[in-house]
Write an enzyme that holds these catalytic residues in place. Structure first.
Site, PDB file in Angstrom:
ATOM      1  CE  LYS A 112       0.011   3.215   4.938  1.00  0.00           C
ATOM      2  NZ  LYS A 112       0.141   3.515   6.425  1.00  0.00           N
TER       3      LYS A 112
ATOM      4  CG  HIS B  19      -5.660   2.132   5.462  1.00  0.00           C
ATOM      5  ND1 HIS B  19      -5.126   3.140   6.352  1.00  0.00           N
ATOM      6  CD2 HIS B  19      -4.738   1.343   5.280  1.00  0.00           C
ATOM      7  CE1 HIS B  19      -4.080   2.612   6.724  1.00  0.00           C
ATOM      8  NE2 HIS B  19      -3.650   1.556   6.056  1.00  0.00           N
TER       9      HIS B  19
ATOM     10  N   GLY C 157       2.918   2.164  10.812  1.00  0.00           N
ATOM     11  CA  GLY C 157       3.987   3.078  10.591  1.00  0.00           C
ATOM     12  C   GLY C 157       4.986   3.527  11.838  1.00  0.00           C
TER      13      GLY C 157
ATOM     14  CD  GLU D  35      -2.663   5.700   6.930  1.00  0.00           C
ATOM     15  OE1 GLU D  35      -2.613   5.653   5.500  1.00  0.00           O
ATOM     16  OE2 GLU D  35      -1.846   5.155   7.451  1.00  0.00           O
TER      17      GLU D  35
ATOM     18  CG  ASN E 155      -1.838   1.273   1.338  1.00  0.00           C
ATOM     19  OD1 ASN E 155      -1.760   2.128   0.612  1.00  0.00           O
ATOM     20  ND2 ASN E 155      -2.289   1.304   2.641  1.00  0.00           N
TER      21      ASN E 155
ATOM     22  CD  GLU F 220      -3.108  -2.387   7.107  1.00  0.00           C
ATOM     23  OE1 GLU F 220      -2.042  -2.610   7.002  1.00  0.00           O
ATOM     24  OE2 GLU F 220      -3.618  -1.261   7.197  1.00  0.00           O
TER      25      GLU F 220
ATOM     26  CB  SER G  80       5.706  -1.794  11.859  1.00  0.00           C
ATOM     27  OG  SER G  80       5.240  -0.455  12.230  1.00  0.00           O
TER      28      SER G  80
HETATM   29  P1  13P Z   1       3.270   0.539   7.597  1.00  0.00           P
HETATM   30  O1  13P Z   1       3.806  -0.793   7.056  1.00  0.00           O
HETATM   31  O2  13P Z   1       4.160   1.677   7.045  1.00  0.00           O
HETATM   32  O3  13P Z   1       3.233   0.097   9.018  1.00  0.00           O
HETATM   33  O4  13P Z   1       1.715   0.635   7.131  1.00  0.00           O
HETATM   34  C1  13P Z   1       0.677  -0.375   7.347  1.00  0.00           C
HETATM   35  C2  13P Z   1      -0.185  -0.136   6.273  1.00  0.00           C
HETATM   36  O5  13P Z   1      -0.975   0.736   6.910  1.00  0.00           O
HETATM   37  C3  13P Z   1      -0.614  -0.725   5.311  1.00  0.00           C
HETATM   38  O6  13P Z   1      -1.941  -0.394   4.701  1.00  0.00           O
END
Ligand code: 13P
Length: 246
Positions: free
Chosen positions: A11, A98, A173, A100, A9, A167, A210
């Site tokens: 983003k 997601h 992150g 976010e 992903n 997640e 992560s």
């Molecule tokens: P990270 O791998 O950067 O922690 O992000 C995970 C994520 O949100 C994937 O959709």
């Protein structure tokens, strides 16, 4: 057998140059190495078409997907992108719900269910994200909370083919990956809850938060983990390859 899949992903990151680097680099890698199962990349929407074309032209067996989708099929919804459009652009997957988007763009459980149903209706596969905030886990309510997210998201699923991604918000992150016991416990629970709506034994459940080359093998080796949804590490070809490598 459930399929295993590692999904990147991107983003709000990437560029046309990164798409080209990945199409060529993954092509070379896949011609000589075996991988976890399947691979997919979800770039920003404007790159879906060119990235999927680059995969096809270079004969690279890596799928492409979207990071979000409209809850509607078509009409006066400025700025939106339908599941059928994603499919036409070469996308096979669409991430929905997601954390976010839930936190910053108002994606409620109900909206997530509607978006997932749109994706299924268009003939592509939703990757439905769920996960608890740290406070919910600290209060000991994580299983119940995520279970409710799963039931809500699958409420319109009607035995559809789909993917769920666990997640935990506190692991995204942050470098704080959930540990193996936490991940296995939650994935087993998600599979149980999902079995009310879909064939859960055939539904891949991915872990995200992560994931990196050092922790991927342990996480992907857990009985109820069928792949990974990778954020930051999916922007670096070498790291993405290292995560996917068998
Ligand atoms: P990270 O791998 O950067 O922690 O992000 C995970 C994520 O949100 C994937 O959709």
């Amino acid at each position: 057998m459930r399929k295993q899949i590692v999904v990147g992903n991107w983003k709000l990151n990437g560029s046309r140059a990164l798409c080209e680097e990945f199409a060529l680099g993954l092509g070379k890698f896949l011609s000589r190495e075996s991988i976890v199962g399947e691979l997919a990349i979800c770039p920003p929407a404007v790159y879906i078409d060119s990235l999927s074309s680059a995969m096809v032209i270079n004969e690279v067996n890596v799928a492409v997907g979207a990071q979000n989708v409209a809850a509607q099929e078509k009409g006066a919804f400025t700025g939106e992108m339908s599941a059928a459009m994603i499919k036409e652009a070469g996308g096979s997957y669409a991430i929905v719900g997601h954390s976010e988007r839930r936190a910053m763009f108002g994606d409620t459980d109900e909206l997530v269910a509607t978006k997932a149903a749109q994706v299924v209706a268009a003939g592509i596969t939703p990757i439905i994200c769920v996960g608890e905030e740290l406070a919910v886990r600290e209060a000991g309510n994580h299983l119940e909370f995520v279970g409710q997210q799963v039931s809500a998201a699958l409420s319109q699923a009607q035995s559809a083919t789909l993917i769920v991604a666990y997640e935990p918000v506190w692991a995204i992150g942050t470098g704080n990956t959930a540990n193996a016991a936490q991940v296995q416990e939650m994935h087993e629970h998600i599979r149980k809850v999902a079995s009310a709506s879909v064939n859960a034994e055939l539904t891949p459940i991915l872990y995200g938060g992560s994931v990196n080359p050092s922790n991927a093998a342990e996480l992907l080796g857990l009985p109820d983990v069928d792949g990974a949804l990778v954020g930051g590490a999916s922007l670096e070809l070498e790291k993405f390859i290292a995560i996917a490598k068998r």
